[in-house]
Design a protein around this motif. Structure first.
Motif, PDB file in Angstrom:
ATOM      1  N   THR A   3       0.852  -1.188   0.000  1.00  0.00           N
ATOM      2  CA  THR A   3       0.000   0.000   0.000  1.00  0.00           C
ATOM      3  C   THR A   3       0.887   1.238   0.000  1.00  0.00           C
ATOM      4  OG1 THR A   3      -1.680  -1.185   1.268  1.00  0.00           O
ATOM      5  CG2 THR A   3      -1.828   1.226   1.240  1.00  0.00           C
ATOM      6  N   PRO A   4       0.638   2.180  -0.915  1.00  0.00           N
ATOM      7  CA  PRO A   4       1.465   3.398  -0.950  1.00  0.00           C
ATOM      8  C   PRO A   4       1.465   4.112   0.403  1.00  0.00           C
ATOM      9  CG  PRO A   4       0.020   3.308  -2.857  1.00  0.00           C
ATOM     10  CD  PRO A   4      -0.400   2.197  -1.941  1.00  0.00           C
ATOM     11  N   ILE A   5       2.585   4.731   0.728  1.00  0.00           N
ATOM     12  CA  ILE A   5       2.729   5.387   2.028  1.00  0.00           C
ATOM     13  C   ILE A   5       1.713   6.502   2.204  1.00  0.00           C
ATOM     14  CG2 ILE A   5       4.273   6.808   3.441  1.00  0.00           C
ATOM     15  CD1 ILE A   5       6.552   4.993   2.527  1.00  0.00           C
ATOM     16  N   PHE A   6       1.418   7.285   1.145  1.00  0.00           N
ATOM     17  CA  PHE A   6       0.435   8.364   1.316  1.00  0.00           C
ATOM     18  C   PHE A   6      -0.930   7.785   1.666  1.00  0.00           C
ATOM     19  CE2 PHE A   6      -0.947   7.572  -3.013  1.00  0.00           C
ATOM     20  CZ  PHE A   6      -2.268   7.990  -3.024  1.00  0.00           C
ATOM     21  N   THR A   7      -1.251   6.603   1.129  1.00  0.00           N
ATOM     22  CA  THR A   7      -2.525   5.950   1.445  1.00  0.00           C
ATOM     23  C   THR A   7      -2.528   5.469   2.888  1.00  0.00           C
ATOM     24  OG1 THR A   7      -2.780   5.253  -0.856  1.00  0.00           O
ATOM     25  CG2 THR A   7      -4.092   4.070   0.785  1.00  0.00           C
ATOM     26  N   GLN A   8      -1.394   4.946   3.349  1.00  0.00           N
ATOM     27  CA  GLN A   8      -1.293   4.515   4.739  1.00  0.00           C
ATOM     28  C   GLN A   8      -1.484   5.697   5.690  1.00  0.00           C
ATOM     29  OE1 GLN A   8       2.034   1.843   5.735  1.00  0.00           O
ATOM     30  NE2 GLN A   8       2.367   1.606   3.536  1.00  0.00           N
ATOM     31  N   LEU A   9      -0.860   6.827   5.365  1.00  0.00           N
ATOM     32  CA  LEU A   9      -1.024   8.039   6.183  1.00  0.00           C
ATOM     33  C   LEU A   9      -2.487   8.461   6.208  1.00  0.00           C
ATOM     34  CD1 LEU A   9       2.035  10.109   4.921  1.00  0.00           C
ATOM     35  CD2 LEU A   9       1.780   9.104   7.192  1.00  0.00           C
ATOM     36  N   HIS A  10      -3.072   8.567   5.024  1.00  0.00           N
ATOM     37  CA  HIS A  10      -4.470   8.962   4.881  1.00  0.00           C
ATOM     38  C   HIS A  10      -5.368   8.060   5.715  1.00  0.00           C
ATOM     39  CE1 HIS A  10      -8.427   8.416   2.956  1.00  0.00           C
ATOM     40  NE2 HIS A  10      -8.383   9.716   2.761  1.00  0.00           N
ATOM     41  N   ASP A  11      -5.228   6.752   5.521  1.00  0.00           N
ATOM     42  CA  ASP A  11      -6.105   5.803   6.190  1.00  0.00           C
ATOM     43  C   ASP A  11      -5.933   5.827   7.703  1.00  0.00           C
ATOM     44  OD1 ASP A  11      -6.879   5.176   3.613  1.00  0.00           O
ATOM     45  OD2 ASP A  11      -6.024   3.152   3.621  1.00  0.00           O
ATOM     46  N   SER A  12      -4.691   5.986   8.183  1.00  0.00           N
ATOM     47  CA  SER A  12      -4.450   6.068   9.629  1.00  0.00           C
ATOM     48  C   SER A  12      -5.162   7.268  10.232  1.00  0.00           C
ATOM     49  CB  SER A  12      -2.951   6.168   9.923  1.00  0.00           C
ATOM     50  OG  SER A  12      -2.307   4.948   9.683  1.00  0.00           O
ATOM     51  N   ILE A  13      -5.105   8.384   9.542  1.00  0.00           N
ATOM     52  CA  ILE A  13      -5.744   9.604  10.056  1.00  0.00           C
ATOM     53  C   ILE A  13      -7.262   9.476  10.022  1.00  0.00           C
ATOM     54  CG2 ILE A  13      -6.063  12.085   9.632  1.00  0.00           C
ATOM     55  CD1 ILE A  13      -3.067  12.055   8.666  1.00  0.00           C
TER      56      ILE A  13
END
Length: 125
Positions: A11-21
């Motif tokens: 999973t792309p890192i920006f997606t991981q950041l987005h989803d965590s938030i």
């Protein structure tokens, strides 16, 4: 801030950041008005490119989940009613997630149970 990043994930890192938030907001860990760490701070914390963090923050802003003020930074937005377009986009994401579960062999009962568990976790907060 409760962000989890797995550099080995597909999973792309920006997606991981987005989803965590998004998950932190949905669970109540991040309340409306909470200021998020700056793009530079998050990038430094995880050793990633600031453009990656900005991409996640921009997507959150586009979705209406956060608001960015030039001198004040990015804060969690007050909840509003989703527009028809937003509801349609969310329904499409739910459909894709359920289709993936079905394609991987989950039964309708297992899918319903998974949905109920997630919704219950949001209600508990």
């Amino acid at each position: 801030m409760p962000i989890i990043v797995d550099p080995f994930s597909t999973t792309p890192i920006f997606t991981q950041l987005h989803d965590s938030i998004v998950k932190a907001i949905a669970s109540g860990e991040l309340a409306p008005g909470t200021k998020l760490n700056s793009v530079r701070m998050v990038a430094a914390e995880f050793g990633i490119n600031p453009a990656t963090v900005k991409k996640a923050y921009d997507l959150l802003q586009e979705e209406g989940v956060v608001v960015t003020h030039p001198r004040e930074g990015t804060v969690v937005a007050r909840p509003t009613r989703a527009t028809a377009v937003q509801r349609k986009a969310i329904a499409a994401q739910v459909e894709t997630a359920l289709a993936l579960g079905k394609a991987q062999g989950m039964t309708p009962a297992q899918l319903a149970s998974a949905c109920s568990s997630v919704l219950a976790s949001f209600s508990a907060s």
